[in-house]
Design a protein around this motif. Sequence first.
Motif, PDB file in Angstrom:
ATOM      1  N   LEU A  45     -30.500   7.655  22.046  1.00  0.00           N
ATOM      2  CA  LEU A  45     -31.448   8.293  22.962  1.00  0.00           C
ATOM      3  C   LEU A  45     -31.420   7.605  24.325  1.00  0.00           C
ATOM      4  CD1 LEU A  45     -33.801  10.144  23.677  1.00  0.00           C
ATOM      5  CD2 LEU A  45     -35.343   8.535  22.571  1.00  0.00           C
ATOM      6  N   SER A  48     -28.120   8.215  26.175  1.00  0.00           N
ATOM      7  CA  SER A  48     -27.906   9.592  26.627  1.00  0.00           C
ATOM      8  C   SER A  48     -28.748   9.867  27.869  1.00  0.00           C
ATOM      9  CB  SER A  48     -28.213  10.584  25.513  1.00  0.00           C
ATOM     10  OG  SER A  48     -29.601  10.674  25.298  1.00  0.00           O
ATOM     11  N   LEU A  52     -26.924  10.665  31.329  1.00  0.00           N
ATOM     12  CA  LEU A  52     -27.246  11.963  31.930  1.00  0.00           C
ATOM     13  C   LEU A  52     -27.501  11.793  33.420  1.00  0.00           C
ATOM     14  CD1 LEU A  52     -28.170  14.979  31.751  1.00  0.00           C
ATOM     15  CD2 LEU A  52     -30.469  14.110  31.358  1.00  0.00           C
TER      16      LEU A  52
ATOM     17  N   LEU B   8     -23.333  16.304  28.899  1.00  0.00           N
ATOM     18  CA  LEU B   8     -24.289  15.210  29.094  1.00  0.00           C
ATOM     19  C   LEU B   8     -25.711  15.708  28.905  1.00  0.00           C
ATOM     20  CD1 LEU B   8     -22.693  13.656  32.292  1.00  0.00           C
ATOM     21  CD2 LEU B   8     -22.796  12.565  30.050  1.00  0.00           C
ATOM     22  N   LEU B   9     -25.991  16.866  29.514  1.00  0.00           N
ATOM     23  CA  LEU B   9     -27.328  17.437  29.383  1.00  0.00           C
ATOM     24  C   LEU B   9     -27.593  17.828  27.937  1.00  0.00           C
ATOM     25  CD1 LEU B   9     -29.927  18.484  30.710  1.00  0.00           C
ATOM     26  CD2 LEU B   9     -28.776  20.654  31.085  1.00  0.00           C
ATOM     27  N   SER B  11     -26.356  16.590  25.243  1.00  0.00           N
ATOM     28  CA  SER B  11     -26.579  15.423  24.392  1.00  0.00           C
ATOM     29  C   SER B  11     -27.956  14.820  24.632  1.00  0.00           C
ATOM     30  CB  SER B  11     -25.443  14.418  24.632  1.00  0.00           C
ATOM     31  OG  SER B  11     -25.921  13.130  24.797  1.00  0.00           O
ATOM     32  N   ALA B  12     -28.390  14.759  25.889  1.00  0.00           N
ATOM     33  CA  ALA B  12     -29.730  14.226  26.170  1.00  0.00           C
ATOM     34  C   ALA B  12     -30.796  15.111  25.542  1.00  0.00           C
ATOM     35  CB  ALA B  12     -29.945  14.102  27.679  1.00  0.00           C
ATOM     36  N   GLU B  15     -30.862  14.507  21.751  1.00  0.00           N
ATOM     37  CA  GLU B  15     -31.491  13.240  21.366  1.00  0.00           C
ATOM     38  C   GLU B  15     -32.998  13.293  21.573  1.00  0.00           C
ATOM     39  OE1 GLU B  15     -30.078  10.853  19.815  1.00  0.00           O
ATOM     40  OE2 GLU B  15     -28.054  11.666  19.936  1.00  0.00           O
ATOM     41  N   LEU B  16     -33.421  13.850  22.706  1.00  0.00           N
ATOM     42  CA  LEU B  16     -34.867  13.929  22.972  1.00  0.00           C
ATOM     43  C   LEU B  16     -35.566  14.806  21.945  1.00  0.00           C
ATOM     44  CD1 LEU B  16     -34.843  14.242  26.861  1.00  0.00           C
ATOM     45  CD2 LEU B  16     -36.051  12.478  25.585  1.00  0.00           C
ATOM     46  N   LEU B  28     -35.534  19.918  27.113  1.00  0.00           N
ATOM     47  CA  LEU B  28     -34.832  20.360  28.324  1.00  0.00           C
ATOM     48  C   LEU B  28     -35.698  20.105  29.555  1.00  0.00           C
ATOM     49  CD1 LEU B  28     -32.492  21.824  29.711  1.00  0.00           C
ATOM     50  CD2 LEU B  28     -33.632  23.989  29.196  1.00  0.00           C
ATOM     51  N   ALA B  31     -35.521  16.441  30.310  1.00  0.00           N
ATOM     52  CA  ALA B  31     -34.224  16.058  30.872  1.00  0.00           C
ATOM     53  C   ALA B  31     -34.112  16.507  32.329  1.00  0.00           C
ATOM     54  CB  ALA B  31     -33.094  16.656  30.027  1.00  0.00           C
TER      55      ALA B  31
END
Lengths: 206, 206
Positions: A45, A48, A52, B8-9, B11-12, B15-16, B28, B31
């Motif tokens: 987490l 990432s 990002l 990248l987005l 994956s973030a 994880e979130l 989203l 992020a």
Amino acid sequence: MINYASRLLESAVNELSRLPGIGKKTALRLALHLLKKDPTVAEALGNSIIQLRNEIMFCKVCHNLSDAEICEICSSPKRNEKLVCVVEDIRDVMAIENTGQYNGLYHILGGIISPMDGIGPADLNIESLIRRIDHESISEVIMALSTTIEGDTTNFYIYKRLKDRPVKITTIARGISVGDELEYADEITLGRSILNRLPYENTLDA
Amino acid sequence: MINYASRLLESAVNELSRLPGIGKKTALRLALHLLKKDPTVAEALGNSIIQLRNEIMFCKVCHNLSDAEICEICSSPKRNEKLVCVVEDIRDVMAIENTGQYNGLYHILGGIISPMDGIGPADLNIESLIRRIDHESISEVIMALSTTIEGDTTNFYIYKRLKDRPVKITTIARGISVGDELEYADEITLGRSILNRLPYENTLDA
């Protein structure tokens, strides 16, 4: 003042609670959740989030988020490069992509003209849109902004900037949402949907 | 499937959205919020999460979260080390510390006996509690667990393990919450609060 017993916990709670919609209590719950999980979860987490922010790029053509200089949509040979859909931000791109009904390109303004918030045309990616129209072979610009005063203002500003150029300017259709009942629709939407009525056959292939 | 335009987005967001109570849409939003902020914000958040998980310790005496081998409470000379308050998890420690009414030590069980969830006495920090009572100069153990069947079971189990040792065992008072109206209180709570009535003068200094 809560005593977190640990400065590490306190710092994680403080950072998490800076996120929109996350207060101290939720932040504490998230931090304690991560403590119960395997260390790899927190590491994935954390990394990432850092990656990002540090590695993401914005497409030089359409300003979409991208892992490369030119985004996947702009560089795809399958997209119709004569069409450009102008949207406010990248969430709108995702929403339109999700419909599966559009295969042209996009142009992300990065906001909307809003004097109340101090956002003028110069703060948006409007000049790069005009440059694209002058240098690429775009035949139609589809305005897909919110149906608010700010959206209408932005539409009108861009329309005025583009109207002398050899490009067709359209907006997405406004009308009664699918599944809505007529009696609850507002009169402006209902009025426009009568003025902009379509041949019935057009709706059959949707 | 949402097209995030960037791995990248994606994956973030993934994880979130593993965090409890955070779905894909909220992830989203978080992020995109981080993308709008300065890179230092994402870096501070990411690093605080990784550090928290990798560097935090659990106090060897009471099992509280700690930045050192022995937590601040256990190592403080100001605390009354004759009192030990037994709680389920560290959030209870924070809640009791917040009242400012307790200056003894704690013992964190790390859970509660719950056959339904497969948690037995061996899964909890009960043996270390008994060792503390045998080796430290503790005169009173205050049971501060939830008033549920699981809490009562755990209370009873610990009571049975401790009852032959020279230590007083008490539980926190159960009764009508401050601000509650009598007619809405359940009968067990109301009944107990009559049985366990206090001299009126005792409530005046609270």
